[in-house]
Enzyme design. Structure first.
Site, PDB file in Angstrom:
ATOM      1  N   ALA A   1       1.035  -1.117  -0.248  1.00 28.60           N
ATOM      2  CA  ALA A   1       0.054  -0.100   0.006  1.00 28.60           C
ATOM      3  C   ALA A   1       0.947   1.140  -0.014  1.00 28.60           C
ATOM      4  O   ALA A   1       2.160   1.032   0.627  1.00 28.60           O
ATOM      5  CB  ALA A   1      -0.907   0.102   1.377  1.00 28.60           C
TER       6      ALA A   1
ATOM      7  N   GLY B   1       0.839  -4.976   1.081  1.00 31.86           N
ATOM      8  CA  GLY B   1      -0.595  -5.147   0.102  1.00 31.86           C
ATOM      9  C   GLY B   1      -0.148  -5.700  -1.492  1.00 31.86           C
ATOM     10  O   GLY B   1      -1.125  -6.081  -1.902  1.00 31.86           O
TER      11      GLY B   1
ATOM     12  N   GLU C   1      -0.485  -9.184  -0.680  1.00 34.03           N
ATOM     13  CA  GLU C   1      -1.774  -9.562  -0.456  1.00 34.03           C
ATOM     14  C   GLU C   1      -2.514  -9.580  -1.607  1.00 34.03           C
ATOM     15  O   GLU C   1      -3.603 -10.589  -2.061  1.00 34.03           O
ATOM     16  CB  GLU C   1      -2.540  -8.577   0.314  1.00 34.03           C
ATOM     17  CG  GLU C   1      -2.050  -8.748   1.949  1.00 34.03           C
ATOM     18  CD  GLU C   1      -2.178  -7.679   2.644  1.00 34.03           C
ATOM     19  OE1 GLU C   1      -1.925  -6.386   2.449  1.00 34.03           O
ATOM     20  OE2 GLU C   1      -2.858  -7.680   3.991  1.00 34.03           O
TER      21      GLU C   1
ATOM     22  N   GLU D   1       4.564  -5.276   7.170  1.00 39.92           N
ATOM     23  CA  GLU D   1       3.775  -4.187   8.076  1.00 39.92           C
ATOM     24  C   GLU D   1       4.185  -3.776   9.372  1.00 39.92           C
ATOM     25  O   GLU D   1       4.232  -2.884   9.749  1.00 39.92           O
ATOM     26  CB  GLU D   1       2.356  -4.564   8.037  1.00 39.92           C
ATOM     27  CG  GLU D   1       1.576  -4.302   6.492  1.00 39.92           C
ATOM     28  CD  GLU D   1       1.596  -5.639   5.768  1.00 39.92           C
ATOM     29  OE1 GLU D   1       2.621  -6.548   5.959  1.00 39.92           O
ATOM     30  OE2 GLU D   1       1.032  -5.723   4.696  1.00 39.92           O
TER      31      GLU D   1
HETATM   32  N1  CO8 Z   1       4.525   3.140  -0.619  1.00 37.33           N
HETATM   33  C1  CO8 Z   1       5.021   4.245  -1.345  1.00 37.33           C
HETATM   34  N2  CO8 Z   1       6.092   4.391  -2.264  1.00 37.33           N
HETATM   35  C2  CO8 Z   1       6.876   3.394  -2.300  1.00 37.33           C
HETATM   36  C3  CO8 Z   1       6.520   2.059  -1.601  1.00 37.33           C
HETATM   37  C4  CO8 Z   1       5.336   1.988  -0.949  1.00 37.33           C
HETATM   38  N3  CO8 Z   1       4.780   0.874  -0.452  1.00 37.33           N
HETATM   39  N4  CO8 Z   1       7.431   1.266  -1.819  1.00 37.33           N
HETATM   40  C5  CO8 Z   1       8.262   1.687  -2.667  1.00 37.33           C
HETATM   41  N5  CO8 Z   1       8.057   3.221  -3.059  1.00 37.33           N
HETATM   42  C6  CO8 Z   1       8.601   4.123  -3.637  1.00 37.33           C
HETATM   43  C7  CO8 Z   1       9.851   4.821  -2.831  1.00 37.33           C
HETATM   44  O1  CO8 Z   1       9.420   5.713  -1.940  1.00 37.33           O
HETATM   45  C8  CO8 Z   1      10.842   5.143  -3.979  1.00 37.33           C
HETATM   46  O2  CO8 Z   1      10.229   6.648  -4.297  1.00 37.33           O
HETATM   47  P1  CO8 Z   1      10.893   8.050  -4.344  1.00 37.33           P
HETATM   48  O3  CO8 Z   1      12.404   7.623  -5.436  1.00 37.33           O
HETATM   49  O4  CO8 Z   1       9.977   8.963  -5.035  1.00 37.33           O
HETATM   50  O5  CO8 Z   1      11.499   8.221  -3.134  1.00 37.33           O
HETATM   51  C9  CO8 Z   1      10.459   4.266  -4.975  1.00 37.33           C
HETATM   52  O6  CO8 Z   1       9.320   3.436  -4.863  1.00 37.33           O
HETATM   53  C10 CO8 Z   1      11.661   3.291  -5.201  1.00 37.33           C
HETATM   54  O7  CO8 Z   1      11.797   2.665  -3.899  1.00 37.33           O
HETATM   55  P2  CO8 Z   1      13.058   2.667  -3.198  1.00 37.33           P
HETATM   56  O8  CO8 Z   1      13.892   3.734  -3.253  1.00 37.33           O
HETATM   57  O9  CO8 Z   1      12.871   2.298  -1.621  1.00 37.33           O
HETATM   58  O10 CO8 Z   1      13.894   1.408  -3.851  1.00 37.33           O
HETATM   59  P3  CO8 Z   1      14.828   0.222  -3.247  1.00 37.33           P
HETATM   60  O11 CO8 Z   1      15.057  -0.785  -4.353  1.00 37.33           O
HETATM   61  O12 CO8 Z   1      15.984   0.740  -2.182  1.00 37.33           O
HETATM   62  O13 CO8 Z   1      13.803  -0.577  -2.302  1.00 37.33           O
HETATM   63  C11 CO8 Z   1      11.787  -1.785  -1.445  1.00 37.33           C
HETATM   64  C12 CO8 Z   1      12.842  -1.451  -2.695  1.00 37.33           C
HETATM   65  C13 CO8 Z   1      12.503  -2.921  -0.624  1.00 37.33           C
HETATM   66  C14 CO8 Z   1      10.531  -2.494  -2.030  1.00 37.33           C
HETATM   67  C15 CO8 Z   1      11.604  -0.616  -0.859  1.00 37.33           C
HETATM   68  O14 CO8 Z   1      10.766   0.703  -1.486  1.00 37.33           O
HETATM   69  C16 CO8 Z   1      10.554  -0.795   0.539  1.00 37.33           C
HETATM   70  O15 CO8 Z   1      10.853  -1.339   1.530  1.00 37.33           O
HETATM   71  N6  CO8 Z   1       9.174  -0.301   0.053  1.00 37.33           N
HETATM   72  C17 CO8 Z   1       8.221  -0.557   1.221  1.00 37.33           C
HETATM   73  C18 CO8 Z   1       7.589  -1.914   1.395  1.00 37.33           C
HETATM   74  C19 CO8 Z   1       6.542  -2.006   2.345  1.00 37.33           C
HETATM   75  O16 CO8 Z   1       6.816  -1.852   3.379  1.00 37.33           O
HETATM   76  N7  CO8 Z   1       5.365  -2.419   2.130  1.00 37.33           N
HETATM   77  C20 CO8 Z   1       4.323  -2.493   3.002  1.00 37.33           C
HETATM   78  C21 CO8 Z   1       3.502  -1.379   3.017  1.00 37.33           C
HETATM   79  S1  CO8 Z   1       2.090  -1.389   4.193  1.00 37.33           S
HETATM   80  C22 CO8 Z   1       1.094  -2.314   3.333  1.00 37.33           C
HETATM   81  O17 CO8 Z   1       1.184  -2.697   2.382  1.00 37.33           O
HETATM   82  C23 CO8 Z   1      -0.224  -2.339   3.977  1.00 37.33           C
HETATM   83  C24 CO8 Z   1      -1.317  -2.871   3.395  1.00 37.33           C
HETATM   84  C25 CO8 Z   1      -2.682  -3.055   4.047  1.00 37.33           C
HETATM   85  C26 CO8 Z   1      -2.983  -1.527   4.167  1.00 37.33           C
HETATM   86  C27 CO8 Z   1      -4.219  -1.305   5.217  1.00 37.33           C
HETATM   87  C28 CO8 Z   1      -4.430  -0.058   5.478  1.00 37.33           C
HETATM   88  C29 CO8 Z   1      -5.314   0.250   6.534  1.00 37.33           C
END
Ligand code: CO8
Length: 261
Positions: free
Chosen positions: A67, A112, A115, A135
């Site tokens: 998400a 997400g 999921e 998460e």
């Molecule tokens: N949300 C928003 N932006 C994201 C997300 C995300 N989940 N993941 C990646 N991005 C963006 C980064 O911010 C970045 O953008 P920018 O260049 O503008 O800063 C771009 O994508 C590339 O990401 P990275 O620079 O971090 O790339 P890396 O190769 O270094 O890392 C990863 C890749 C490992 C995927 C890393 O980006 C990461 O850890 N992302 C988050 C993963 C995560 O925690 N996902 C879970 C999110 S919470 C969720 O999904 C809950 C679902 C249910 C919600 C229910 C609501 C109540």
């Protein structure tokens, strides 16, 4: 249909592809994306020509990295719950599509994103794919069905290991744990997806759809009632033209030509 954060295309007759299309954000799922996934699923339900849906992410890096954290960051509890509900509805509508849905995971499928993949009927992945529910590192639980679908797919203990550690698993581990059905080299992934999509599209459409419904709906029922549903569906299939064609083709040693009724 026109969308802004997803693409819905027809690859060839009967084979649709839904692509999450926010590559700069690693296909993070924001409220608009969830609404568009829901609309696409509702639209596909009305398409009589649809036989199978492939669901993937744009670019090579991510299927969907979860998400959208930036969008969620400032939500209150009530707003968070509403966002979760939006995802739940979108993913359930995909899960309940009459046609099979295959997740084609070429990179990160986290939170997400994992999921979303699990709400498809099965997952195929590239060797570079990574799965996880991170998460807890963000101070939240999964919100789009992760605790439930993951434990149903890989069992309580492996699901909990992933859920409470936030650790990621690679494609080989996901295969060994039964989260994905097949792993392919990245450059072969879409071709392999198409191969199975074509196999499905060549079968009797109503029988395919009934199989899916029986499995999905039957999971929520006790065995006697679920088997009764199958008994009735089996009987019903004898009222279709495709049953006559399928069995005649076998007897006449030729390829069946199904018409979807
Ligand atoms: N949300 C928003 N932006 C994201 C997300 C995300 N989940 N993941 C990646 N991005 C963006 C980064 O911010 C970045 O953008 P920018 O260049 O503008 O800063 C771009 O994508 C590339 O990401 P990275 O620079 O971090 O790339 P890396 O190769 O270094 O890392 C990863 C890749 C490992 C995927 C890393 O980006 C990461 O850890 N992302 C988050 C993963 C995560 O925690 N996902 C879970 C999110 S919470 C969720 O999904 C809950 C679902 C249910 C919600 C229910 C609501 C109540």
């Amino acid at each position: 249909m026109e969308f802004e954060t997803i693409l819905l295309t027809t690859i060839e007759s009967g084979i649709y592809c839904l692509t999450i299309n926010r590559p700069a954000q690693f296909n993070a799922l924001n409220a608009q994306t969830l609404a568009e996934i829901h609309s696409a699923a509702e639209y596909l339900k009305t398409q009589a020509d649809a036989r199978v849906l492939l669901l993937t992410g744009s670019g090579q890096k991510a299927f969907a990295a979860g998400a959208d954290i930036k969008e969620m960051q400032s939500k209150t509890a009530i707003e968070g719950q509403a966002f979760g509900r939006k995802g739940m509805q979108a993913f359930r509508s995909l899960e309940l599509l009459p046609i099979p849905v295959i997740a084609v995971v070429q990179g990160f499928a986290l939170g997400g994103g994992c999921e979303l993949a699990m709400s498809c009927d099965w997952i195929i992945a590239s060797e570079q794919a990574q799965f996880g529910q991170p998460e807890v590192a963000l101070g939240v639980t999964p919100g789009f069905g992760g605790t439930q679908r993951l434990s149903r797919l890989i069992g309580r203990s492996k699901a909990l290991e992933l859920l409470v550690s936030g650790r990621r698993i690679d494609a080989a581990t996901a295969l060994a744990w039964g989260l994905v059905n097949h792993v392919y080299p990245a450059d072969q992934l879409m071709n392999e997806a198409l191969k199975i999509a074509r196999e499905i599209a060549a079968q009797a459409p109503l029988a395919v759809q009934m199989c899916k419904q029986l499995v999905i709906r039957g999971q929520d029922l006790e065995l006697t009632t679920a088997c009764l549903l199958e008994e009735q569906a089996f009987g019903l299939s004898f009222s279709t033209t495709d049953q006559k064609e399928g069995m005649a083709a076998f007897v006449e040693k030729r390829k069946a030509v199904f018409r979807g009724f």
